[in-house]
Design a protein around this motif. Structure first.
Motif, PDB file in Angstrom:
ATOM      1  N   HIS A  12      -7.751  24.470 -48.317  1.00 41.04           N
ATOM      2  CA  HIS A  12      -7.888  25.770 -47.664  1.00 41.04           C
ATOM      3  C   HIS A  12      -6.549  26.186 -47.080  1.00 41.04           C
ATOM      4  O   HIS A  12      -5.967  25.473 -46.269  1.00 41.04           O
ATOM      5  N   GLU A  13      -6.090  27.361 -47.494  1.00 44.93           N
ATOM      6  CA  GLU A  13      -4.800  27.873 -47.054  1.00 44.93           C
ATOM      7  C   GLU A  13      -4.730  27.941 -45.536  1.00 44.93           C
ATOM      8  O   GLU A  13      -5.705  28.309 -44.875  1.00 44.93           O
ATOM      9  N   GLY A  14      -3.599  27.561 -45.007  1.00 43.20           N
ATOM     10  CA  GLY A  14      -3.403  27.611 -43.567  1.00 43.20           C
ATOM     11  C   GLY A  14      -3.787  26.330 -42.851  1.00 43.20           C
ATOM     12  O   GLY A  14      -3.440  26.136 -41.697  1.00 43.20           O
ATOM     13  N   LYS A  15      -4.511  25.457 -43.536  1.00 39.47           N
ATOM     14  CA  LYS A  15      -4.872  24.179 -42.931  1.00 39.47           C
ATOM     15  C   LYS A  15      -3.928  23.109 -43.460  1.00 39.47           C
ATOM     16  O   LYS A  15      -3.527  23.138 -44.616  1.00 39.47           O
ATOM     17  N   THR A  16      -3.578  22.184 -42.599  1.00 38.17           N
ATOM     18  CA  THR A  16      -2.724  21.084 -43.034  1.00 38.17           C
ATOM     19  C   THR A  16      -3.513  19.795 -42.975  1.00 38.17           C
ATOM     20  O   THR A  16      -4.416  19.633 -42.152  1.00 38.17           O
ATOM     21  N   ASN A  17      -3.166  18.906 -43.858  1.00 39.51           N
ATOM     22  CA  ASN A  17      -3.809  17.612 -43.883  1.00 39.51           C
ATOM     23  C   ASN A  17      -2.852  16.579 -43.302  1.00 39.51           C
ATOM     24  O   ASN A  17      -1.815  16.921 -42.756  1.00 39.51           O
ATOM     25  N   LYS A  18      -3.171  15.336 -43.428  1.00 41.41           N
ATOM     26  CA  LYS A  18      -2.472  14.263 -42.728  1.00 41.41           C
ATOM     27  C   LYS A  18      -1.400  13.584 -43.575  1.00 41.41           C
ATOM     28  O   LYS A  18      -1.442  13.610 -44.785  1.00 41.41           O
ATOM     29  N   ARG A  19      -0.461  12.945 -42.870  1.00 37.19           N
ATOM     30  CA  ARG A  19       0.475  12.009 -43.503  1.00 37.19           C
ATOM     31  C   ARG A  19      -0.181  10.641 -43.400  1.00 37.19           C
ATOM     32  O   ARG A  19      -0.536  10.208 -42.316  1.00 37.19           O
ATOM     33  N   ILE A  20      -0.333   9.994 -44.553  1.00 34.74           N
ATOM     34  CA  ILE A  20      -0.975   8.685 -44.557  1.00 34.74           C
ATOM     35  C   ILE A  20      -0.160   7.706 -45.399  1.00 34.74           C
ATOM     36  O   ILE A  20       0.730   8.108 -46.148  1.00 34.74           O
ATOM     37  N   SER A  21      -0.511   6.455 -45.293  1.00 35.53           N
ATOM     38  CA  SER A  21       0.126   5.408 -46.075  1.00 35.53           C
ATOM     39  C   SER A  21      -0.049   5.686 -47.566  1.00 35.53           C
ATOM     40  O   SER A  21      -1.163   5.916 -48.040  1.00 35.53           O
ATOM     41  N   LEU A  22       1.061   5.655 -48.304  1.00 36.85           N
ATOM     42  CA  LEU A  22       1.004   5.875 -49.748  1.00 36.85           C
ATOM     43  C   LEU A  22       0.167   4.789 -50.410  1.00 36.85           C
ATOM     44  O   LEU A  22      -0.615   5.071 -51.329  1.00 36.85           O
ATOM     45  N   GLU A  23       0.283   3.575 -49.951  1.00 40.27           N
ATOM     46  CA  GLU A  23      -0.486   2.469 -50.526  1.00 40.27           C
ATOM     47  C   GLU A  23      -1.992   2.712 -50.383  1.00 40.27           C
ATOM     48  O   GLU A  23      -2.753   2.576 -51.344  1.00 40.27           O
ATOM     49  N   LYS A  24      -2.429   3.121 -49.193  1.00 41.56           N
ATOM     50  CA  LYS A  24      -3.849   3.405 -48.967  1.00 41.56           C
ATOM     51  C   LYS A  24      -4.291   4.631 -49.765  1.00 41.56           C
ATOM     52  O   LYS A  24      -5.388   4.665 -50.318  1.00 41.56           O
ATOM     53  N   TYR A  25      -3.431   5.649 -49.820  1.00 41.79           N
ATOM     54  CA  TYR A  25      -3.722   6.858 -50.606  1.00 41.79           C
ATOM     55  C   TYR A  25      -4.002   6.484 -52.055  1.00 41.79           C
ATOM     56  O   TYR A  25      -4.979   6.936 -52.646  1.00 41.79           O
ATOM     57  N   LYS A  29      -7.431   7.096 -53.973  1.00 46.64           N
ATOM     58  CA  LYS A  29      -7.357   8.040 -55.093  1.00 46.64           C
ATOM     59  C   LYS A  29      -7.849   7.388 -56.379  1.00 46.64           C
ATOM     60  O   LYS A  29      -8.683   7.963 -57.093  1.00 46.64           O
ATOM     61  N   GLU A  30      -7.345   6.200 -56.678  1.00 45.17           N
ATOM     62  CA  GLU A  30      -7.738   5.499 -57.904  1.00 45.17           C
ATOM     63  C   GLU A  30      -9.247   5.281 -57.948  1.00 45.17           C
ATOM     64  O   GLU A  30      -9.885   5.480 -58.982  1.00 45.17           O
ATOM     65  N   ASN A  31      -9.828   4.914 -56.829  1.00 44.24           N
ATOM     66  CA  ASN A  31     -11.267   4.669 -56.777  1.00 44.24           C
ATOM     67  C   ASN A  31     -12.069   5.959 -56.906  1.00 44.24           C
ATOM     68  O   ASN A  31     -13.072   5.990 -57.624  1.00 44.24           O
ATOM     69  N   MET A  47     -18.886   9.237 -51.219  1.00 43.13           N
ATOM     70  CA  MET A  47     -18.391   8.414 -50.111  1.00 43.13           C
ATOM     71  C   MET A  47     -19.097   7.049 -50.065  1.00 43.13           C
ATOM     72  O   MET A  47     -18.468   6.045 -49.742  1.00 43.13           O
ATOM     73  N   GLU A  48     -20.382   7.014 -50.412  1.00 53.14           N
ATOM     74  CA  GLU A  48     -21.100   5.733 -50.443  1.00 53.14           C
ATOM     75  C   GLU A  48     -20.550   4.830 -51.543  1.00 53.14           C
ATOM     76  O   GLU A  48     -20.347   3.634 -51.328  1.00 53.14           O
ATOM     77  N   ARG A  49     -20.290   5.387 -52.713  1.00 52.42           N
ATOM     78  CA  ARG A  49     -19.735   4.592 -53.817  1.00 52.42           C
ATOM     79  C   ARG A  49     -18.333   4.107 -53.479  1.00 52.42           C
ATOM     80  O   ARG A  49     -17.982   2.965 -53.769  1.00 52.42           O
ATOM     81  N   LEU A  50     -17.524   4.982 -52.874  1.00 55.24           N
ATOM     82  CA  LEU A  50     -16.176   4.586 -52.468  1.00 55.24           C
ATOM     83  C   LEU A  50     -16.249   3.420 -51.493  1.00 55.24           C
ATOM     84  O   LEU A  50     -15.534   2.425 -51.650  1.00 55.24           O
ATOM     85  N   TYR A  51     -17.121   3.529 -50.498  1.00 51.21           N
ATOM     86  CA  TYR A  51     -17.281   2.468 -49.507  1.00 51.21           C
ATOM     87  C   TYR A  51     -17.664   1.149 -50.188  1.00 51.21           C
ATOM     88  O   TYR A  51     -17.075   0.106 -49.912  1.00 51.21           O
ATOM     89  N   GLU A  52     -18.634   1.201 -51.077  1.00 53.45           N
ATOM     90  CA  GLU A  52     -19.078  -0.014 -51.775  1.00 53.45           C
ATOM     91  C   GLU A  52     -17.950  -0.636 -52.591  1.00 53.45           C
ATOM     92  O   GLU A  52     -17.814  -1.854 -52.645  1.00 53.45           O
ATOM     93  N   ASN A  53     -17.122   0.206 -53.208  1.00 52.91           N
ATOM     94  CA  ASN A  53     -16.035  -0.289 -54.060  1.00 52.91           C
ATOM     95  C   ASN A  53     -14.932  -0.995 -53.284  1.00 52.91           C
ATOM     96  O   ASN A  53     -14.355  -1.958 -53.794  1.00 52.91           O
ATOM     97  N   GLY A  66     -11.206   8.440 -47.283  1.00 50.01           N
ATOM     98  CA  GLY A  66     -11.878   9.054 -48.421  1.00 50.01           C
ATOM     99  C   GLY A  66     -11.885  10.563 -48.330  1.00 50.01           C
ATOM    100  O   GLY A  66     -11.602  11.271 -49.305  1.00 50.01           O
ATOM    101  N   GLU A  67     -12.202  11.089 -47.149  1.00 51.72           N
ATOM    102  CA  GLU A  67     -12.240  12.536 -46.942  1.00 51.72           C
ATOM    103  C   GLU A  67     -10.838  13.144 -47.078  1.00 51.72           C
ATOM    104  O   GLU A  67     -10.656  14.181 -47.716  1.00 51.72           O
ATOM    105  N   THR A  68      -9.855  12.498 -46.497  1.00 50.28           N
ATOM    106  CA  THR A  68      -8.476  12.992 -46.552  1.00 50.28           C
ATOM    107  C   THR A  68      -7.974  13.051 -47.989  1.00 50.28           C
ATOM    108  O   THR A  68      -7.403  14.060 -48.425  1.00 50.28           O
ATOM    109  N   VAL A  69      -8.203  11.995 -48.742  1.00 45.08           N
ATOM    110  CA  VAL A  69      -7.744  11.949 -50.135  1.00 45.08           C
ATOM    111  C   VAL A  69      -8.561  12.910 -51.002  1.00 45.08           C
ATOM    112  O   VAL A  69      -8.015  13.587 -51.871  1.00 45.08           O
TER     113      VAL A  69
END
Length: 97
Positions: A12-25, A29-31, A47-53, A66-69
């Motif tokens: 969404h235009e005008g909103k900024t997201n976070k700076r996070i660890s590239l490794e965690k990103y 992302k891959e998952n 989100m449930e599948r991501l958590y389980e993985n 998960g939400e940020t990515v």
């Protein structure tokens, strides 16, 4: 030594997201891409599948990362919301790129 960071984007235009660890990103992302390569899922299902993985190996808040990515992948037009009811997520690009 501080880990390498990535500035994530927000769909969404005008909103900024976070700076996070590239490794965690990259792990999240891959998952997410792997999960969505198999099926279109609702937000909760995704989100449930991501958590389980990754719950046994990931350090940090899986839902938060998960939400940020997920938002970043939407902003980069890699995934999209279907617009259906209930709304689901799907891949836009072939993840083999």
């Amino acid at each position: 030594m501080k880990s390498e960071q990535i500035q994530t984007l927000h769909p969404h235009e005008g909103k900024t997201n976070k700076r996070i660890s590239l490794e965690k990103y990259l792990i999240v992302k891959e998952n997410i891409l792997s999960i969505l390569s198999e099926a279109q899922l609702t937000h909760t299902e995704l989100m449930e599948r991501l958590y389980e993985n990754i719950k046994d190996t990931f350090e940090g808040g899986i839902q938060w990362y998960g939400e940020t990515v997920k938002l970043d992948l939407e902003a980069r037009a890699i995934i999209e919301r279907t617009g259906s009811k209930p709304e689901k997520y799907r891949l836009l690009k072939d993840i083999q790129e």
